[in-house]
Motif scaffolding. Structure first.
Motif, PDB file in Angstrom:
ATOM      1  N   UNK A 254       0.825  -1.203   0.000  1.00  0.00           N
ATOM      2  CA  UNK A 254       0.000   0.000   0.000  1.00  0.00           C
ATOM      3  C   UNK A 254       0.859   1.253   0.000  1.00  0.00           C
ATOM      4  N   UNK A 255       0.254   2.346  -0.466  1.00  0.00           N
ATOM      5  CA  UNK A 255       0.867   3.666  -0.397  1.00  0.00           C
ATOM      6  C   UNK A 255      -0.232   4.707  -0.410  1.00  0.00           C
ATOM      7  N   UNK A 256       0.117   5.934   0.008  1.00  0.00           N
ATOM      8  CA  UNK A 256      -0.813   7.040  -0.105  1.00  0.00           C
ATOM      9  C   UNK A 256      -1.431   7.517   1.187  1.00  0.00           C
ATOM     10  N   UNK A 257      -1.126   6.883   2.297  1.00  0.00           N
ATOM     11  CA  UNK A 257      -1.686   7.351   3.560  1.00  0.00           C
ATOM     12  C   UNK A 257      -1.037   8.644   4.013  1.00  0.00           C
ATOM     13  N   UNK A 258      -1.553   9.191   5.108  1.00  0.00           N
ATOM     14  CA  UNK A 258      -0.985  10.418   5.633  1.00  0.00           C
ATOM     15  C   UNK A 258      -1.948  11.149   6.543  1.00  0.00           C
ATOM     16  N   UNK A 259      -1.608  12.387   6.816  1.00  0.00           N
ATOM     17  CA  UNK A 259      -2.419  13.256   7.672  1.00  0.00           C
ATOM     18  C   UNK A 259      -3.201  14.229   6.803  1.00  0.00           C
ATOM     19  N   UNK A 260      -4.495  14.324   7.063  1.00  0.00           N
ATOM     20  CA  UNK A 260      -5.337  15.222   6.294  1.00  0.00           C
ATOM     21  C   UNK A 260      -6.356  15.869   7.225  1.00  0.00           C
ATOM     22  N   UNK A 261      -6.779  17.065   6.898  1.00  0.00           N
ATOM     23  CA  UNK A 261      -7.782  17.755   7.712  1.00  0.00           C
ATOM     24  C   UNK A 261      -9.175  17.215   7.406  1.00  0.00           C
ATOM     25  N   UNK A 262     -10.083  17.343   8.339  1.00  0.00           N
ATOM     26  CA  UNK A 262     -11.476  16.940   8.068  1.00  0.00           C
ATOM     27  C   UNK A 262     -12.003  17.640   6.823  1.00  0.00           C
ATOM     28  N   UNK A 263     -12.701  16.865   5.993  1.00  0.00           N
ATOM     29  CA  UNK A 263     -13.208  17.385   4.734  1.00  0.00           C
ATOM     30  C   UNK A 263     -12.255  17.215   3.573  1.00  0.00           C
ATOM     31  N   UNK A 264     -11.035  16.807   3.871  1.00  0.00           N
ATOM     32  CA  UNK A 264     -10.032  16.646   2.833  1.00  0.00           C
ATOM     33  C   UNK A 264     -10.130  15.311   2.120  1.00  0.00           C
ATOM     34  N   UNK A 265      -9.170  15.083   1.229  1.00  0.00           N
ATOM     35  CA  UNK A 265      -9.162  13.868   0.407  1.00  0.00           C
ATOM     36  C   UNK A 265      -7.793  13.202   0.432  1.00  0.00           C
ATOM     37  N   UNK A 266      -7.817  11.903   0.246  1.00  0.00           N
ATOM     38  CA  UNK A 266      -6.603  11.110   0.068  1.00  0.00           C
ATOM     39  C   UNK A 266      -6.907  10.012  -0.932  1.00  0.00           C
ATOM     40  N   UNK A 267      -5.852   9.555  -1.607  1.00  0.00           N
ATOM     41  CA  UNK A 267      -5.995   8.426  -2.519  1.00  0.00           C
ATOM     42  C   UNK A 267      -4.984   7.358  -2.131  1.00  0.00           C
ATOM     43  N   UNK A 268      -5.490   6.194  -1.801  1.00  0.00           N
ATOM     44  CA  UNK A 268      -4.630   5.058  -1.478  1.00  0.00           C
ATOM     45  C   UNK A 268      -4.445   4.182  -2.710  1.00  0.00           C
ATOM     46  N   UNK A 269      -3.259   3.603  -2.798  1.00  0.00           N
ATOM     47  CA  UNK A 269      -2.965   2.661  -3.878  1.00  0.00           C
ATOM     48  C   UNK A 269      -2.416   1.378  -3.284  1.00  0.00           C
ATOM     49  N   UNK A 270      -2.661   0.286  -3.969  1.00  0.00           N
ATOM     50  CA  UNK A 270      -2.111  -0.997  -3.544  1.00  0.00           C
ATOM     51  C   UNK A 270      -1.764  -1.783  -4.797  1.00  0.00           C
TER      52      UNK A 270
END
Length: 121
Positions: A6-22
């Motif tokens: 996996x990759x793409x995790x992290x810290x984000x503020x509420x309402x934000x977006x992230x994209x994880x990949x595996x």
């Protein structure tokens, strides 16, 4: 040996977006269903979303309308687009792949090491 990573995790503020990949690496295998699970501290590991090799999807009720799972079969990769993130989405996210390995004609579930997602202001 097949290994999802996996990759793409992290810290984000509420309402934000992230994209994880595996991506599942290795040789001589076929992938059936791929999915994302998450585990918060002190809680069990729960299914977030899954997608079959044909593209059928299912989601946990808590993420419907906010998360989207997709996959690229040619790249042995599954993605999780996470929008409108909430603090309660904070967890370690794990990739899971149902794999048939041609080296020994075995089928089983393979897990990634996990990636931390933290939603906090």
């Amino acid at each position: 040996q097949v290994q999802p990573v996996e990759s793409g995790g992290g810290l984000v503020q509420p309402g934000g977006s992230l994209r994880l990949s595996c991506v599942a690496s290795g040789s001589r295998f076929s992938i059936y269903t791929m999915g994302w699970y998450r585990q918060a501290p002190g809680k069990q590991r729960d299914l977030v979303a899954a997608i079959t090799s044909g593209g059928s999807t299912n989601y946990a009720d808590s993420v419907k309308g906010r998360f989207t799972i997709s996959r690229d079969n040619a790249k042995n990769t599954v993605y999780l687009q996470m929008n409108s993130l909430k603090p309660e989405d904070t967890a370690v996210y794990y990739c899971n792949a149902d794999i048939f390995a041609y080296r020994d004609y075995s089928r089983g579930a393979y897990w990634g090491q996990g990636t931390q997602v933290t939603v906090s202001s």
